[in-house]
Design a protein around this motif. Structure first.
Motif, PDB file in Angstrom:
ATOM      1  N   HIS A 156     -19.994  46.253  34.100  1.00 13.93           N
ATOM      2  CA  HIS A 156     -21.294  45.970  34.734  1.00 13.93           C
ATOM      3  C   HIS A 156     -21.002  45.587  36.187  1.00 13.93           C
ATOM      4  N   ALA A 159     -17.495  46.092  38.191  1.00 10.21           N
ATOM      5  CA  ALA A 159     -16.962  47.423  38.496  1.00 10.21           C
ATOM      6  C   ALA A 159     -16.578  47.595  39.965  1.00 10.21           C
ATOM      7  N   LYS A 194      -8.733  61.847  26.963  1.00 10.28           N
ATOM      8  CA  LYS A 194      -9.434  61.030  25.952  1.00 10.28           C
ATOM      9  C   LYS A 194      -8.484  60.064  25.225  1.00 10.28           C
ATOM     10  N   ARG A 230     -10.933  54.841  32.908  1.00 11.18           N
ATOM     11  CA  ARG A 230     -12.132  55.499  33.429  1.00 11.18           C
ATOM     12  C   ARG A 230     -12.130  55.415  34.944  1.00 11.18           C
ATOM     13  N   LEU A 231     -12.685  56.388  35.588  1.00 14.95           N
ATOM     14  CA  LEU A 231     -12.789  56.343  37.044  1.00 14.95           C
ATOM     15  C   LEU A 231     -13.843  55.306  37.401  1.00 14.95           C
ATOM     16  N   MET A 232     -13.401  54.176  37.897  1.00 23.45           N
ATOM     17  CA  MET A 232     -14.352  53.090  38.154  1.00 23.45           C
ATOM     18  C   MET A 232     -15.268  53.473  39.313  1.00 23.45           C
ATOM     19  N   GLY A 233     -16.549  53.110  39.169  1.00 22.89           N
ATOM     20  CA  GLY A 233     -17.518  53.467  40.214  1.00 22.89           C
ATOM     21  C   GLY A 233     -18.137  54.830  39.994  1.00 22.89           C
ATOM     22  N   PHE A 234     -17.829  55.446  38.847  1.00 19.46           N
ATOM     23  CA  PHE A 234     -18.437  56.737  38.513  1.00 19.46           C
ATOM     24  C   PHE A 234     -19.206  56.631  37.207  1.00 19.46           C
ATOM     25  N   ARG A 256     -25.484  54.753  33.097  1.00 18.24           N
ATOM     26  CA  ARG A 256     -26.269  54.937  31.874  1.00 18.24           C
ATOM     27  C   ARG A 256     -27.621  55.595  32.184  1.00 18.24           C
ATOM     28  N   TYR A 280     -15.209  68.429  34.511  1.00 22.19           N
ATOM     29  CA  TYR A 280     -15.355  67.288  33.597  1.00 22.19           C
ATOM     30  C   TYR A 280     -16.469  66.361  34.096  1.00 22.19           C
ATOM     31  N   ARG A 311     -20.642  66.166  32.768  1.00 17.91           N
ATOM     32  CA  ARG A 311     -21.124  64.882  32.223  1.00 17.91           C
ATOM     33  C   ARG A 311     -22.017  64.136  33.205  1.00 17.91           C
ATOM     34  N   ASN A 350     -21.485  55.695  41.600  1.00 20.39           N
ATOM     35  CA  ASN A 350     -22.612  54.766  41.448  1.00 20.39           C
ATOM     36  C   ASN A 350     -22.549  53.719  42.562  1.00 20.39           C
ATOM     37  N   ASP A 365     -21.548  50.848  42.771  1.00 20.38           N
ATOM     38  CA  ASP A 365     -20.339  50.046  42.906  1.00 20.38           C
ATOM     39  C   ASP A 365     -19.230  50.754  43.660  1.00 20.38           C
TER      40      ASP A 365
HETATM   41  N1  ACO Z   1     -14.638  58.121  34.012  1.00 23.56           N
HETATM   42  C1  ACO Z   1     -14.331  59.066  33.093  1.00 23.56           C
HETATM   43  N2  ACO Z   1     -15.148  59.460  32.097  1.00 23.56           N
HETATM   44  C2  ACO Z   1     -16.340  58.848  32.024  1.00 23.56           C
HETATM   45  C3  ACO Z   1     -16.736  57.854  32.941  1.00 23.56           C
HETATM   46  C4  ACO Z   1     -15.836  57.494  33.956  1.00 23.56           C
HETATM   47  N3  ACO Z   1     -16.147  56.577  34.846  1.00 23.56           N
HETATM   48  N4  ACO Z   1     -17.972  57.432  32.623  1.00 23.56           N
HETATM   49  C5  ACO Z   1     -18.360  58.115  31.539  1.00 23.56           C
HETATM   50  N5  ACO Z   1     -17.364  59.000  31.183  1.00 23.56           N
HETATM   51  C6  ACO Z   1     -17.416  59.992  30.094  1.00 23.56           C
HETATM   52  C7  ACO Z   1     -17.263  59.348  28.730  1.00 23.56           C
HETATM   53  O1  ACO Z   1     -15.923  59.301  28.332  1.00 23.56           O
HETATM   54  C8  ACO Z   1     -18.110  60.264  27.893  1.00 23.56           C
HETATM   55  O2  ACO Z   1     -17.374  61.442  27.669  1.00 23.56           O
HETATM   56  P1  ACO Z   1     -17.535  62.259  26.274  1.00 23.56           P
HETATM   57  O3  ACO Z   1     -18.975  62.708  26.247  1.00 23.56           O
HETATM   58  O4  ACO Z   1     -16.544  63.373  26.371  1.00 23.56           O
HETATM   59  O5  ACO Z   1     -17.222  61.277  25.172  1.00 23.56           O
HETATM   60  C9  ACO Z   1     -19.274  60.647  28.788  1.00 23.56           C
HETATM   61  O6  ACO Z   1     -18.742  60.551  30.136  1.00 23.56           O
HETATM   62  C10 ACO Z   1     -20.497  59.756  28.656  1.00 23.56           C
HETATM   63  O7  ACO Z   1     -20.080  58.397  28.857  1.00 23.56           O
HETATM   64  P2  ACO Z   1     -20.698  57.147  28.107  1.00 23.56           P
HETATM   65  O8  ACO Z   1     -19.640  56.102  27.957  1.00 23.56           O
HETATM   66  O9  ACO Z   1     -21.411  57.595  26.872  1.00 23.56           O
HETATM   67  O10 ACO Z   1     -21.776  56.682  29.157  1.00 23.56           O
HETATM   68  P3  ACO Z   1     -22.499  55.284  29.131  1.00 23.56           P
HETATM   69  O11 ACO Z   1     -23.865  55.551  29.597  1.00 23.56           O
HETATM   70  O12 ACO Z   1     -22.318  54.577  27.824  1.00 23.56           O
HETATM   71  O13 ACO Z   1     -21.660  54.422  30.194  1.00 23.56           O
HETATM   72  C11 ACO Z   1     -20.918  53.519  32.234  1.00 23.56           C
HETATM   73  C12 ACO Z   1     -22.053  54.245  31.510  1.00 23.56           C
HETATM   74  C13 ACO Z   1     -20.543  52.209  31.477  1.00 23.56           C
HETATM   75  C14 ACO Z   1     -21.392  53.138  33.619  1.00 23.56           C
HETATM   76  C15 ACO Z   1     -19.686  54.451  32.300  1.00 23.56           C
HETATM   77  O14 ACO Z   1     -20.021  55.621  33.026  1.00 23.56           O
HETATM   78  C16 ACO Z   1     -18.463  53.781  32.900  1.00 23.56           C
HETATM   79  O15 ACO Z   1     -17.705  53.142  32.165  1.00 23.56           O
HETATM   80  N6  ACO Z   1     -18.250  53.904  34.238  1.00 23.56           N
HETATM   81  C17 ACO Z   1     -17.180  53.223  34.903  1.00 23.56           C
HETATM   82  C18 ACO Z   1     -17.541  51.762  35.131  1.00 23.56           C
HETATM   83  C19 ACO Z   1     -18.577  51.595  36.235  1.00 23.56           C
HETATM   84  O16 ACO Z   1     -18.498  52.196  37.303  1.00 23.56           O
HETATM   85  N7  ACO Z   1     -19.557  50.717  35.954  1.00 23.56           N
HETATM   86  C20 ACO Z   1     -20.619  50.380  36.897  1.00 23.56           C
HETATM   87  C21 ACO Z   1     -21.929  50.855  36.382  1.00 23.56           C
HETATM   88  S1  ACO Z   1     -23.203  50.571  37.544  1.00 23.56           S
HETATM   89  C22 ACO Z   1     -23.601  48.950  37.379  1.00 23.56           C
HETATM   90  O17 ACO Z   1     -23.375  48.270  36.427  1.00 23.56           O
HETATM   91  C23 ACO Z   1     -24.264  48.346  38.538  1.00 23.56           C
END
Ligand code: ACO
Length: 422
Positions: A257, A260, A288, A293-297, A300, A345, A349, A354, A356
């Protein structure tokens, strides 16, 4: 409105449907369990509306964000953060006299009780400023006992949080704290408390003040996100606004949240240390079997672009140009963004940068250290949390929040005396 029909074996139940201001549709399932014995299961609440709200509208597909009906782009370019606080909490842009009173009240209540400084003395130097902020906000009512004046509580929270944030920062770097000045605006006071020293007054440019104003405005609310839902959840038990908001700060501290933006910078730093290993990190994010995870990408809600990220990218460019910053982490960030936006990829998706991704870069350019990023987010989100808490408490129909669950644990089993356990 039409009704939705749900068929369960022989039984068909009719459920009312609802339509929001912007034609968002919902099925009211509140009577489902009573009528059928079924609950709905929606892990992570991805498809569950927890309340009706008049505060913020988001259309993730079209990249729209509005506070109380005003587009984020208009507020970001024409309003100040204290005006946005007023708008979110009181549902109107303050008229000139209201704006002046609001400004005065926020200034008058900027000081924190001197005894609160004792707490700051005793946190270890390793304490994360976010933990410190959450604890200090929870402690506020001990120093300002309940006077049954919600407006005063609101003023105190908005005015004092910036002082608490600045003190937490000064303590974390071992510098003497700087007291707020009553003739300074919210933003000027905050910047002075953060960056002035007894020896040096802090001189800041309009570009920096504007950038900070933008950062706080775009973080001010985002409807039912994790921390705001936490505030509403805690507040639904009639816990005080201080206790509710303090819980919101804790929720925001998680890396998925608010944490990030800190993680983004740490990730960029790790890539730099490994010799600009952008490709390696993109591959890790796609693997997988790798938890990375790529932070900032990704987001929801936003699935095409994050309007806040768009505004910040522009501001980032302006600040970096004015300050003539040549930062290797920024170059890595740009490389990473370009590579990800062309990679199937991320494209398939709908994973875009984002808020952050850019906020961390901008905070760094403003001289705000990494461990303060989430704290800055909390400072910006304060009016949103308060607005949601107030909306909930003002609604006579609100009930204590108490979700159901689907129990999948062991069926009943006999208790085993100690000697029979293996
Ligand atoms: N890097 C790589 N893969 C990703 C990422 C990422 N940052 N985010 C999502 N994916 C992939 C998942 O693995 C999933 O792949 P799959 O369909 O093959 O299983 C698909 O994309 C969908 O991801 P979900 O986890 O279902 O998406 P969700 O809506 O639950 O999560 C979230 C959203 C938490 C923001 C997620 O994208 C993430 O972890 N991002 C990185 C952390 C981040 O930047 N957070 C800040 C959010 S903005 C905020 O809070 C102000």
């Amino acid at each position: 409105m039409q009704t939705a029909k749900l068929t369960l074996g022989e039984q068909t139940v009719e459920l009312p449907t609802l339509e929001g201001t912007e034609k968002e549709l919902a099925i009211d399932i509140s009577a489902l369990r009573a009528k059928t014995g079924y609950i709905t299961l929606d892990q992570g609440y991805a498809n569950t509306g927890s309340c009706k709200s008049e505060i913020t509208f988001i259309d993730g597909e079209r990249g729209i964000l509005r506070y109380r009906g005003y587009d984020i782009e208009d507020l970001a370019s024409q309003a100040t953060f204290p005006e946005v606080c007023y708008l979110l909490i009181y549902d109107k842009l303050p008229a000139p006299q209201e704006r002046e009173n609001w400004r005065k009240q926020l200034t008058q209540h900027s000081l924190v009780h001197e005894s609160m400084l004792n707490f700051f003395q005793h946190f270890p130097p390793t304490a994360h400023p976010m933990d410190v902020l959450s604890a200090m906000v929870a402690a506020l009512p001990a120093f300002y006992p309940d006077e049954n004046d919600i407006h005063l509580d609101i003023i105190r929270l908005i005015a004092k949080t910036k002082t608490l944030v600045a003190i937490a920062y000064k303590k974390s770097i071992g510098e003497p704290i700087v007291y707020p000045k009553s003739d300074y605006s919210y933003m000027a006071n905050f910047l002075r408390m953060m960056f002035a020293t007894p020896a040096e007054p802090y001189v800041f440019s309009k570009t920096l003040e504007d950038a900070l104003n933008l950062l706080l405005i775009i973080h001010a609310d985002h409807e039912q996100n994790c921390s705001t839902s936490t505030v509403r959840m805690v507040g639904s038990s009639h816990a005080s606004v201080y206790a509710s908001v303090s819980a919101g700060i804790s929720a925001l501290s998680g890396p998925l949240h608010g944490g990030a933006n800190q993680e983004v910078l740490e990730m960029l730093e790790a890539i730099r240390k490994e010799g600009s290993a952008t490709k390696k990190y993109i591959a890790k994010a796609k693997d997988k079997n790798d938890g990375f995870r790529l932070m900032g990408f990704g987001h929801r809600v936003y699935k095409n672009f994050d309007p806040r990220a768009k505004l910040l990218k522009k501001s980032c460019d302006a600040v970096l140009a004015e300050l003539k910053i040549d930062d290797p982490l920024l170059n890595i960030a740009k490389e990473l963004e370009e590579a990800a936006l062309q990679d199937s990829y991320f494209v398939e998706r709908k994973l875009f940068p984002n808020v952050d991704f850019y906020s961390g870069i901008l905070y760094r350019a403003l001289g705000i250290p990494t461990n303060m990023f989430t704290v800055m987010f909390a400072l910006g989100r304060m009016p949103g949390w308060i607005a949601h808490w107030k909306e909930m408490r003002d609604n006579p129909q609100e009930r204590i929040h108490r979700p159901r669950q689907l129990y999948v644990g062991s069926p009943q089993r006999p208790f085993l005396p100690l000697g029979e356990r293996k």
